[in-house]
Design a protein around this motif. Structure first.
Motif, PDB file in Angstrom:
ATOM      1  N   ASP A   1       0.813  -1.214   0.000  1.00  0.00           N
ATOM      2  CA  ASP A   1       0.000   0.000   0.000  1.00  0.00           C
ATOM      3  C   ASP A   1       0.849   1.269   0.000  1.00  0.00           C
TER       4      ASP A   1
ATOM      5  N   TYR B   1     -18.705  -4.763   5.138  1.00  0.00           N
ATOM      6  CA  TYR B   1     -17.986  -5.143   6.364  1.00  0.00           C
ATOM      7  C   TYR B   1     -18.788  -6.199   7.133  1.00  0.00           C
TER       8      TYR B   1
ATOM      9  N   LEU C   1     -15.054  -2.354   0.670  1.00  0.00           N
ATOM     10  CA  LEU C   1     -14.190  -2.145   1.832  1.00  0.00           C
ATOM     11  C   LEU C   1     -13.092  -1.141   1.488  1.00  0.00           C
ATOM     12  N   ARG C   2     -12.533  -1.283   0.289  1.00  0.00           N
ATOM     13  CA  ARG C   2     -11.489  -0.357  -0.143  1.00  0.00           C
ATOM     14  C   ARG C   2     -12.031   1.069  -0.177  1.00  0.00           C
TER      15      ARG C   2
ATOM     16  N   LEU D   1     -12.319   2.380   3.319  1.00  0.00           N
ATOM     17  CA  LEU D   1     -11.026   2.783   3.878  1.00  0.00           C
ATOM     18  C   LEU D   1     -10.621   4.142   3.333  1.00  0.00           C
ATOM     19  N   ASP D   2     -10.800   4.297   2.018  1.00  0.00           N
ATOM     20  CA  ASP D   2     -10.405   5.553   1.375  1.00  0.00           C
ATOM     21  C   ASP D   2     -11.188   6.730   1.938  1.00  0.00           C
TER      22      ASP D   2
ATOM     23  N   ASP E   1     -12.300   6.834   4.981  1.00  0.00           N
ATOM     24  CA  ASP E   1     -12.132   6.833   6.449  1.00  0.00           C
ATOM     25  C   ASP E   1     -13.396   6.433   7.191  1.00  0.00           C
TER      26      ASP E   1
ATOM     27  N   LEU F   1     -14.255   3.074   7.853  1.00  0.00           N
ATOM     28  CA  LEU F   1     -14.111   1.787   8.531  1.00  0.00           C
ATOM     29  C   LEU F   1     -12.978   1.810   9.546  1.00  0.00           C
TER      30      LEU F   1
ATOM     31  N   PRO G   1      -9.449   0.976  10.723  1.00  0.00           N
ATOM     32  CA  PRO G   1      -8.313   0.844   9.795  1.00  0.00           C
ATOM     33  C   PRO G   1      -7.937  -0.619   9.552  1.00  0.00           C
ATOM     34  N   MET G   2      -7.630  -0.915   8.310  1.00  0.00           N
ATOM     35  CA  MET G   2      -7.082  -2.233   7.970  1.00  0.00           C
ATOM     36  C   MET G   2      -6.150  -2.027   6.776  1.00  0.00           C
TER      37      MET G   2
ATOM     38  N   VAL H   1      -4.564  -1.877   3.278  1.00  0.00           N
ATOM     39  CA  VAL H   1      -4.970  -2.034   1.882  1.00  0.00           C
ATOM     40  C   VAL H   1      -4.268  -3.259   1.298  1.00  0.00           C
TER      41      VAL H   1
END
Lengths: 354, 354
Positions: A17, A276, A297-298, A301-302, A304, A306, A308-309, A311
């Protein structure tokens, strides 16, 4: 690490990532097609001659200047791999789907980080590829160029002043180069702007394909955009053109994500949290569904949304949840239903651990 | 507690989880239709006369023998309730949907636990209902019978030796009784046996309806089964007949649940855990989807697949997630989209707290 060993690890360098713009651009890829002077094209080769190509490439890879320029590549005969192992190489984007068929004389050369790979006796004698995480077309091209230079220390490539590098298919002649980016365009999909963008891309002489190249469907909001023309443009020009269009799509995708998040916040949140919730709980997940879950999910994340996990984990999951890797993990044949159960278990485990 | 107050609480006695067979049988209901002697049927009543019926019922409810037999019932004029409050009474199955319309002369009488309710000036002058949790048809009938006896201490009901109790619609004449059970038949739905069972039910002279009675769709695998015939059978016979068929369906549903869990365990687990994952995470949930989620959660509880949570909570959620209750909770009008967001928030909150 041998190629056999690399198959046990779902990770490839392109999944990291640390690539620029990795929220939207998964990976950048450049490959060139090369053929050896004085040897018939692969489909015209007799048995002995194909072996000659392999030997020549093996020697070229061992050349110290080549190693200095492009690193050390390990050769592996496709025939030595099981069908499942070959499929894993396809799933990791290291060989083409066509390279799996009729693989008697086919050999792949891999650098340990899998950034550089060479298919020997695919459609052309050599297909030299560089695959990097994020938006790095220029770097990918430089790397391929160095590998190309390194190989030329030993090999003579078929080249004409008029047509450039000679290739089996005329659509590859000239530079022999295909550059592509893998884009995650959930924003444009959700705002229904994608078709307009794809049309514009076609008009600019670029091609849009699904995740696994020609003829494959766009899964998980992922689109591969590549140059169509290889002749009459310098490599740098092709890279510059593709980069510039990618930059525009990137801006459109950023704008689309901001717009949906501003307009109907709950709609995006719902999409992301459903992915999720399903990933954390479902017991049966199809290959198609998992790609959409990963995409969502991606996106989460992008934006913000979820917890954090990495990529990197999501990128690895794109390969790990393919049937071949699941069968490899299980150590036995799996029916489609069993694959779907294994896939759900794996995803749940990964998400819980993240 | 006044009727107005009862509306603030989503709970009704029928939602409790102490009813027999409550894993499959949500509730048992019996109602009888009664009309007052010498007063025209409600649709033929002049303004003053409708009021006369209300006064007569009010007096009858205050009779000490009635209170001893059926408890104390509180009267509430429908006109005093807002449309949202009326809808909540429908959602709690305490009044019929038709009772909401044109409600100038309509009055509902409710016992505090909402087990006994009486609609005054619905299609008939009185509709006396008892609604209990689980499989309790016999109890429900006894309760209605006592309320009926209690009211008769004061009121004269129209009765003919030949036709029994006289009702507006001839399909209610005779006993005036409709008995029903609300069944949760996910097992029969999942094993595709439901249509066969429904056909058999029809042949036995019973009717199958959706959650909110005549003309409503079957949501969340819930089916209301009731007697069709009211004339020519004694009340006890009707109850016995419906109970016996319900017992058979119950056995079939138990068998179906065991079969799916044995055959494709992951399929049921997937269904149940997906419902859990979505309930815990989704941000937008429609009225239809929530009913299916609740059904799947209920199935999961019955099969011991989920972390324990009260069935009572799931029953309450069936009412709380209806638009009317959400609007009551929000204290303002909500668009459908806002309802869907509120619903998801409420479900998430309840599941997290459980």
């Amino acid at each position: 690490m041998s190629v056999k060993e690399t198959l046990n690890d779902a990770h490839s360098r392109w999944m990291d990532d640390d690539g620029p713009e990795n929220g939207i651009i998964i990976s950048s890829r450049v490959r060139v097609a090369r053929n050896l002077l004085g040897i018939p094209f692969p489909h015209l080769l007799e048995k002995g001659k194909a072996e000659e190509v392999i030997c020549a490439v093996q020697l070229a890879l061992e050349n110290s200047e080549m190693i200095e320029l492009a690193g050390r590549l390990e050769l592996c005969r496709m025939i030595e791999l099981s069908p499942v192992e070959r499929q894993i190489l396809v799933d990791k984007h290291l060989i083409s789907p066509a390279f799996m068929n009729d693989c008697q004389d086919k050999v792949v050369a891999l650098r340990e980080d899998e950034v550089v790979s060479i298919m020997v006796n695919e459609e052309d004698h050599l297909r030299i590829q560089c695959l990097l995480p994020g938006f790095q077309l220029e770097n990918a091209w430089q790397t391929v160029n160095m590998a190309d230079d390194g190989l030329e220390k030993t090999l003579d490539f078929a080249f004409s002043e008029k047509y450039g590098y000679l290739t089996v298919c005329p659509t590859n002649a000239g530079t022999g180069m295909r550059a592509s980016v893998m884009l995650h365009l959930s924003g444009l999909v959700l705002t229904r702007q994608l078709n307009g963008v794809l049309e514009a891309i076609h008009k600019l002489g670029l091609t849009v394909r699904g995740l696994y190249g020609e003829g494959t469907e766009a899964l998980g909001d992922l689109f591969q955009i590549s140059n169509q023309i290889t002749l009459g443009q310098a490599e740098e020009e092709i890279i510059k053109n593709l980069s510039s269009i990618t930059t525009q799509i990137l801006a459109q995708e950023h704008a689309a994500r901001a717009a949906i998040y501003k307009g109907k916040k709950e709609m995006v949140e719902d999409r992301v949290w459903r992915a999720y919730g399903l990933g954390m709980n479902a017991r049966i997940i199809s290959a198609e569904e998992v790609m959409q879950l990963i995409a969502d999910l991606r996106l989460g994340l992008d934006l913000d949304l979820l917890p954090p996990m990495p990529v990197r984990m999501l990128n690895e999951l794109m390969v790990m949840t393919r049937p071949a890797y699941l069968i490899k993990l299980a150590g036995k044949e799996l029916s489609q239903y069993q694959c779907d159960v294994y896939r759900a278990n794996l995803l749940r485990e990964k998400l819980h651990s993240a």
